[in-house]
Design a protein around this motif. Structure first.
Motif, PDB file in Angstrom:
ATOM      1  N   ASP A 107      -7.730 -21.397  44.615  1.00  0.00           N
ATOM      2  CA  ASP A 107      -8.179 -20.268  45.440  1.00  0.00           C
ATOM      3  C   ASP A 107      -9.316 -19.468  44.780  1.00  0.00           C
ATOM      4  OD1 ASP A 107      -6.744 -19.048  43.392  1.00  0.00           O
ATOM      5  OD2 ASP A 107      -5.568 -17.766  44.733  1.00  0.00           O
ATOM      6  N   PHE A 108     -10.040 -20.110  43.885  1.00  0.00           N
ATOM      7  CA  PHE A 108     -11.111 -19.452  43.134  1.00  0.00           C
ATOM      8  C   PHE A 108     -12.120 -18.749  44.041  1.00  0.00           C
ATOM      9  CE2 PHE A 108     -15.347 -19.791  41.004  1.00  0.00           C
ATOM     10  CZ  PHE A 108     -15.107 -18.910  39.965  1.00  0.00           C
ATOM     11  N   ALA A 109     -12.527 -19.406  45.121  1.00  0.00           N
ATOM     12  CA  ALA A 109     -13.537 -18.827  46.016  1.00  0.00           C
ATOM     13  C   ALA A 109     -13.068 -17.513  46.632  1.00  0.00           C
ATOM     14  CB  ALA A 109     -13.896 -19.822  47.119  1.00  0.00           C
ATOM     15  N   GLN A 110     -11.767 -17.349  46.778  1.00  0.00           N
ATOM     16  CA  GLN A 110     -11.217 -16.139  47.385  1.00  0.00           C
ATOM     17  C   GLN A 110     -10.769 -15.094  46.360  1.00  0.00           C
ATOM     18  OE1 GLN A 110      -9.856 -19.320  48.182  1.00  0.00           O
ATOM     19  NE2 GLN A 110     -11.251 -19.512  49.902  1.00  0.00           N
ATOM     20  N   THR A 111     -10.579 -15.498  45.107  1.00  0.00           N
ATOM     21  CA  THR A 111      -9.963 -14.595  44.124  1.00  0.00           C
ATOM     22  C   THR A 111     -10.816 -14.353  42.881  1.00  0.00           C
ATOM     23  OG1 THR A 111      -8.800 -16.411  43.004  1.00  0.00           O
ATOM     24  CG2 THR A 111      -7.652 -15.334  44.856  1.00  0.00           C
ATOM     25  N   MET A 112     -12.119 -14.581  42.968  1.00  0.00           N
ATOM     26  CA  MET A 112     -12.979 -14.376  41.804  1.00  0.00           C
ATOM     27  C   MET A 112     -12.902 -12.936  41.295  1.00  0.00           C
ATOM     28  SD  MET A 112     -16.576 -16.335  42.388  1.00  0.00           S
ATOM     29  CE  MET A 112     -16.645 -16.560  44.151  1.00  0.00           C
ATOM     30  N   THR A 113     -12.860 -12.814  39.986  1.00  0.00           N
ATOM     31  CA  THR A 113     -12.965 -11.497  39.367  1.00  0.00           C
ATOM     32  C   THR A 113     -14.434 -11.061  39.424  1.00  0.00           C
ATOM     33  OG1 THR A 113     -13.449 -12.372  37.170  1.00  0.00           O
ATOM     34  CG2 THR A 113     -11.098 -12.096  37.754  1.00  0.00           C
ATOM     35  N   ASP A 114     -14.705  -9.824  39.086  1.00  0.00           N
ATOM     36  CA  ASP A 114     -16.089  -9.344  39.074  1.00  0.00           C
ATOM     37  C   ASP A 114     -16.941 -10.152  38.098  1.00  0.00           C
ATOM     38  OD1 ASP A 114     -15.461  -7.421  40.958  1.00  0.00           O
ATOM     39  OD2 ASP A 114     -15.270  -5.791  39.506  1.00  0.00           O
ATOM     40  N   ILE A 115     -16.389 -10.485  36.945  1.00  0.00           N
ATOM     41  CA  ILE A 115     -17.130 -11.271  35.944  1.00  0.00           C
ATOM     42  C   ILE A 115     -17.389 -12.673  36.470  1.00  0.00           C
ATOM     43  CG2 ILE A 115     -16.983 -12.322  33.645  1.00  0.00           C
ATOM     44  CD1 ILE A 115     -15.503  -9.729  32.776  1.00  0.00           C
ATOM     45  N   GLU A 116     -16.385 -13.293  37.099  1.00  0.00           N
ATOM     46  CA  GLU A 116     -16.569 -14.629  37.664  1.00  0.00           C
ATOM     47  C   GLU A 116     -17.601 -14.607  38.781  1.00  0.00           C
ATOM     48  OE1 GLU A 116     -12.137 -16.547  36.867  1.00  0.00           O
ATOM     49  OE2 GLU A 116     -12.482 -15.347  38.678  1.00  0.00           O
ATOM     50  N   GLU A 117     -17.558 -13.581  39.604  1.00  0.00           N
ATOM     51  CA  GLU A 117     -18.531 -13.456  40.696  1.00  0.00           C
ATOM     52  C   GLU A 117     -19.951 -13.319  40.155  1.00  0.00           C
ATOM     53  OE1 GLU A 117     -19.204 -10.758  44.680  1.00  0.00           O
ATOM     54  OE2 GLU A 117     -17.192 -10.910  43.820  1.00  0.00           O
ATOM     55  N   HIS A 118     -20.113 -12.536  39.109  1.00  0.00           N
ATOM     56  CA  HIS A 118     -21.433 -12.395  38.471  1.00  0.00           C
ATOM     57  C   HIS A 118     -21.894 -13.745  37.917  1.00  0.00           C
ATOM     58  CE1 HIS A 118     -24.737 -10.791  36.113  1.00  0.00           C
ATOM     59  NE2 HIS A 118     -24.235 -11.438  35.073  1.00  0.00           N
ATOM     60  N   VAL A 139     -16.198 -20.722  32.826  1.00  0.00           N
ATOM     61  CA  VAL A 139     -15.527 -20.438  34.090  1.00  0.00           C
ATOM     62  C   VAL A 139     -15.094 -21.736  34.771  1.00  0.00           C
ATOM     63  CG1 VAL A 139     -15.831 -19.490  36.416  1.00  0.00           C
ATOM     64  CG2 VAL A 139     -16.703 -18.231  34.434  1.00  0.00           C
ATOM     65  N   ASN A 140     -15.994 -22.706  34.849  1.00  0.00           N
ATOM     66  CA  ASN A 140     -15.738 -23.965  35.538  1.00  0.00           C
ATOM     67  C   ASN A 140     -15.859 -25.146  34.588  1.00  0.00           C
ATOM     68  OD1 ASN A 140     -15.581 -22.902  38.318  1.00  0.00           O
ATOM     69  ND2 ASN A 140     -17.734 -22.415  38.023  1.00  0.00           N
ATOM     70  N   THR A 141     -15.411 -26.304  35.058  1.00  0.00           N
ATOM     71  CA  THR A 141     -15.663 -27.573  34.386  1.00  0.00           C
ATOM     72  C   THR A 141     -16.426 -28.442  35.382  1.00  0.00           C
ATOM     73  OG1 THR A 141     -13.525 -28.457  35.097  1.00  0.00           O
ATOM     74  CG2 THR A 141     -13.607 -27.410  32.919  1.00  0.00           C
ATOM     75  N   PHE A 142     -16.755 -29.669  34.985  1.00  0.00           N
ATOM     76  CA  PHE A 142     -17.552 -30.516  35.873  1.00  0.00           C
ATOM     77  C   PHE A 142     -17.295 -31.992  35.621  1.00  0.00           C
ATOM     78  CE2 PHE A 142     -20.124 -30.300  32.059  1.00  0.00           C
ATOM     79  CZ  PHE A 142     -20.667 -31.574  31.951  1.00  0.00           C
ATOM     80  N   GLU A 143     -17.730 -32.786  36.591  1.00  0.00           N
ATOM     81  CA  GLU A 143     -17.820 -34.236  36.476  1.00  0.00           C
ATOM     82  C   GLU A 143     -19.223 -34.633  36.892  1.00  0.00           C
ATOM     83  OE1 GLU A 143     -13.377 -35.650  37.900  1.00  0.00           O
ATOM     84  OE2 GLU A 143     -14.946 -35.483  39.411  1.00  0.00           O
ATOM     85  N   VAL A 144     -19.747 -35.687  36.286  1.00  0.00           N
ATOM     86  CA  VAL A 144     -21.025 -36.263  36.687  1.00  0.00           C
ATOM     87  C   VAL A 144     -20.798 -37.757  36.891  1.00  0.00           C
ATOM     88  CG1 VAL A 144     -23.362 -36.854  35.934  1.00  0.00           C
ATOM     89  CG2 VAL A 144     -22.502 -34.550  35.559  1.00  0.00           C
ATOM     90  N   LEU A 145     -21.149 -38.228  38.088  1.00  0.00           N
ATOM     91  CA  LEU A 145     -20.953 -39.623  38.452  1.00  0.00           C
ATOM     92  C   LEU A 145     -22.255 -40.201  39.000  1.00  0.00           C
ATOM     93  CD1 LEU A 145     -17.634 -38.963  40.342  1.00  0.00           C
ATOM     94  CD2 LEU A 145     -17.831 -39.990  38.073  1.00  0.00           C
ATOM     95  N   GLU A 146     -22.591 -41.413  38.596  1.00  0.00           N
ATOM     96  CA  GLU A 146     -23.798 -42.058  39.106  1.00  0.00           C
ATOM     97  C   GLU A 146     -23.601 -42.489  40.548  1.00  0.00           C
ATOM     98  OE1 GLU A 146     -26.913 -45.661  38.034  1.00  0.00           O
ATOM     99  OE2 GLU A 146     -25.118 -45.404  36.815  1.00  0.00           O
ATOM    100  N   ILE A 147     -24.625 -42.294  41.360  1.00  0.00           N
ATOM    101  CA  ILE A 147     -24.631 -42.766  42.742  1.00  0.00           C
ATOM    102  C   ILE A 147     -25.328 -44.120  42.725  1.00  0.00           C
ATOM    103  CG2 ILE A 147     -25.474 -42.353  45.073  1.00  0.00           C
ATOM    104  CD1 ILE A 147     -25.334 -39.327  44.418  1.00  0.00           C
TER     105      ILE A 147
END
Length: 103
Positions: free
Chosen positions: A20-31, A89-97
């Motif tokens: 629910d990150f998109a709905q519950t971001m803190t002020d720091i996360e939003e920045h 704040v986040n992590t990621f994946e990178v995949l070749e197309i």
């Protein structure tokens, strides 16, 4: 596989810390996400990104970017430099197309 200009396509998936990150971001996360958006706008303007934006997944919103770069190393470097990644704040994946085509 390369595009017509010799660059390769990679999918970048931005993984939020909670469903629910998109709905519950803190002020720091939003920045931080504002910095993230500016970063991707700049990559798009520089021609290094084909498309980017949030994905409305029923399991939780996540971010998508399609990078047009020389190789995987460049894709990873761009991903690692994302302000939301450097801030932890986040992590990621990178995949070749494989065999991707762009207009």
């Amino acid at each position: 596989m390369s595009t017509d200009d010799g660059r390769e396509l990679f999918l970048f998936r931005l993984i939020p810390p909670r469903a629910d990150f998109a709905q519950t971001m803190t002020d720091i996360e939003e920045h931080t996400m504002g910095l993230h958006t500016t970063y991707w706008q700049d990559l798009l303007a520089a021609g290094r990104v084909v498309v980017y934006g949030p994905v409305a997944d029923p399991e939780g919103v996540w971010g998508l970017g399609v990078l047009r770069v020389a190789d995987r190393a460049e894709a990873l470097a761009l991903a690692e430099a994302d302000p939301s990644i450097t801030a932890g704040v986040n992590t990621f994946e990178v995949l070749e197309i494989l065999g991707g085509t762009t207009g």
